[in-house]
Design a protein around this motif. Sequence first.
Motif, PDB file in Angstrom:
ATOM      1  N   THR A 122      12.775  13.095  -8.208  1.00  0.00           N
ATOM      2  CA  THR A 122      11.983  12.636  -7.060  1.00  0.00           C
ATOM      3  C   THR A 122      11.067  11.465  -7.424  1.00  0.00           C
ATOM      4  O   THR A 122       9.885  11.479  -7.132  1.00  0.00           O
ATOM      5  N   CYS A 123      11.633  10.467  -8.104  1.00  0.00           N
ATOM      6  CA  CYS A 123      10.863   9.255  -8.363  1.00  0.00           C
ATOM      7  C   CYS A 123      11.468   8.101  -7.565  1.00  0.00           C
ATOM      8  O   CYS A 123      12.631   8.142  -7.170  1.00  0.00           O
ATOM      9  N   TYR A 135      17.543   3.136  -9.141  1.00  0.00           N
ATOM     10  CA  TYR A 135      16.960   3.561  -7.869  1.00  0.00           C
ATOM     11  C   TYR A 135      17.752   4.735  -7.299  1.00  0.00           C
ATOM     12  O   TYR A 135      18.955   4.860  -7.558  1.00  0.00           O
ATOM     13  N   PRO A 136      17.115   5.565  -6.476  1.00  0.00           N
ATOM     14  CA  PRO A 136      17.886   6.517  -5.677  1.00  0.00           C
ATOM     15  C   PRO A 136      18.816   5.752  -4.735  1.00  0.00           C
ATOM     16  O   PRO A 136      18.683   4.533  -4.578  1.00  0.00           O
ATOM     17  N   ARG A 167      14.767  10.864 -22.211  1.00  0.00           N
ATOM     18  CA  ARG A 167      16.083  11.309 -21.741  1.00  0.00           C
ATOM     19  C   ARG A 167      16.461  10.539 -20.472  1.00  0.00           C
ATOM     20  O   ARG A 167      15.602  10.045 -19.745  1.00  0.00           O
ATOM     21  N   LEU A 168      17.763  10.447 -20.207  1.00  0.00           N
ATOM     22  CA  LEU A 168      18.243   9.780 -19.001  1.00  0.00           C
ATOM     23  C   LEU A 168      18.091  10.750 -17.839  1.00  0.00           C
ATOM     24  O   LEU A 168      18.784  11.760 -17.763  1.00  0.00           O
ATOM     25  N   VAL A 169      17.159  10.469 -16.931  1.00  0.00           N
ATOM     26  CA  VAL A 169      16.824  11.409 -15.869  1.00  0.00           C
ATOM     27  C   VAL A 169      17.775  11.265 -14.694  1.00  0.00           C
ATOM     28  O   VAL A 169      18.371  10.209 -14.471  1.00  0.00           O
ATOM     29  N   ARG A 172       0.846  -1.196   0.000  1.00  0.00           N
ATOM     30  CA  ARG A 172       0.000   0.000   0.000  1.00  0.00           C
ATOM     31  C   ARG A 172       0.877   1.240   0.000  1.00  0.00           C
ATOM     32  O   ARG A 172       2.007   1.224   0.474  1.00  0.00           O
ATOM     33  N   GLY A 173       0.350   2.310  -0.588  1.00  0.00           N
ATOM     34  CA  GLY A 173       1.092   3.555  -0.663  1.00  0.00           C
ATOM     35  C   GLY A 173       1.160   4.064  -2.092  1.00  0.00           C
ATOM     36  O   GLY A 173       0.486   3.563  -2.995  1.00  0.00           O
ATOM     37  N   ARG A 174       2.007   5.055  -2.321  1.00  0.00           N
ATOM     38  CA  ARG A 174       2.150   5.686  -3.631  1.00  0.00           C
ATOM     39  C   ARG A 174       3.554   5.433  -4.158  1.00  0.00           C
ATOM     40  O   ARG A 174       4.533   5.570  -3.438  1.00  0.00           O
ATOM     41  N   LEU A 175       3.650   5.070  -5.444  1.00  0.00           N
ATOM     42  CA  LEU A 175       4.924   4.763  -6.082  1.00  0.00           C
ATOM     43  C   LEU A 175       5.081   5.636  -7.321  1.00  0.00           C
ATOM     44  O   LEU A 175       4.207   5.652  -8.192  1.00  0.00           O
ATOM     45  N   ALA A 176       6.190   6.368  -7.406  1.00  0.00           N
ATOM     46  CA  ALA A 176       6.473   7.235  -8.553  1.00  0.00           C
ATOM     47  C   ALA A 176       7.490   6.550  -9.454  1.00  0.00           C
ATOM     48  O   ALA A 176       8.585   6.184  -9.009  1.00  0.00           O
ATOM     49  N   ILE A 177       7.131   6.375 -10.735  1.00  0.00           N
ATOM     50  CA  ILE A 177       7.941   5.619 -11.690  1.00  0.00           C
ATOM     51  C   ILE A 177       8.227   6.492 -12.904  1.00  0.00           C
ATOM     52  O   ILE A 177       7.354   7.217 -13.383  1.00  0.00           O
TER      53      ILE A 177
END
Length: 304
Positions: free
Chosen positions: A138-139, A272-273, A130-132, A91-96
């Motif tokens: 902030t993903c 990943y960060p 582009r390569l972010v 559960r929760g929010r995932l930024a991709i």
Amino acid sequence: MQNIKPIRVFLEVVEQASFAGAARSLRMTPASVTRIIAQLEQDLGQQLLLRTTRQVSLTGAGAMVAARYRPVVQEFDRITQEVIRATHPDRGRLAINAPMSFGIRLLPDLVNSFSLAYPNITLDVQMTDRLVDIVDETCDLAIRISGPPSDKSTIWRRICQVPRAVIAAPALFDRIPRPETPDELDPAWCLSYGSSRAPETWHFAKSGLKRSIRAGTRIVSNNGEFLYGLAATGNGMVNLPDFLVREGVRGGRVEPVLTDWDIPPLDLMLYYPPYEVLPPLVATFTEFFEDYIRDIDGFDFSAL
């Protein structure tokens, strides 16, 4: 005042400039909103809102309360999401973040399957070719088709290899000779994938022989779908991942060129960060993503 709910209701009334609008947004009755605001004003000993038949506006005290509490509530929500991500794998929010062509072709079905399996996880999916910088963006993770990142602070995981092929429309070879070796490729008919105006370099290998051919600059694009569309209409040859061209090859819209020469594959990666340990929510998506991709044509797990 012992909890944050009255402040949330107050801030929503301010945002909507309406008690009725706030009630709809919060899925409450207007009477409940009115009662909560009245109790908040009593607790603070200040009138916060001026009510007329036409509008709702802030008093001086209300403006101060809104200005002071809004960032507090936002920070509270941010920390709550971080705690949920760190402790709840389902559960929760995932930024991709994902590349455009991969995202358009594969992510709709993948996200649909993931949402059915994990209905309490919400997704924010952004796409760019582009390569972010994964920290600046902030993903929580980024999907990329590339080599390993040069940024040492980035954590990455190789999922599989992505085979590639040079393809063209059959009708193209009614206009130009079909190349039998890489040396016979005419750069003027080779479309370049890249994020700059520089031509792409294509690498080939066969029985110990290696050839590198510089593609043309007549058309350069950073989007594989666009280049595939051009090739399929007879505008040239293009070097693309199998998952983009496989359907077209099967249907006869395009055909592979130089099939007896090998082209180095790319890697499907997850970036990943700099986590010390993958948060449970990120680990959940990673495991699902790898299992899903294993069932898709156009990806090679045999070399891992």
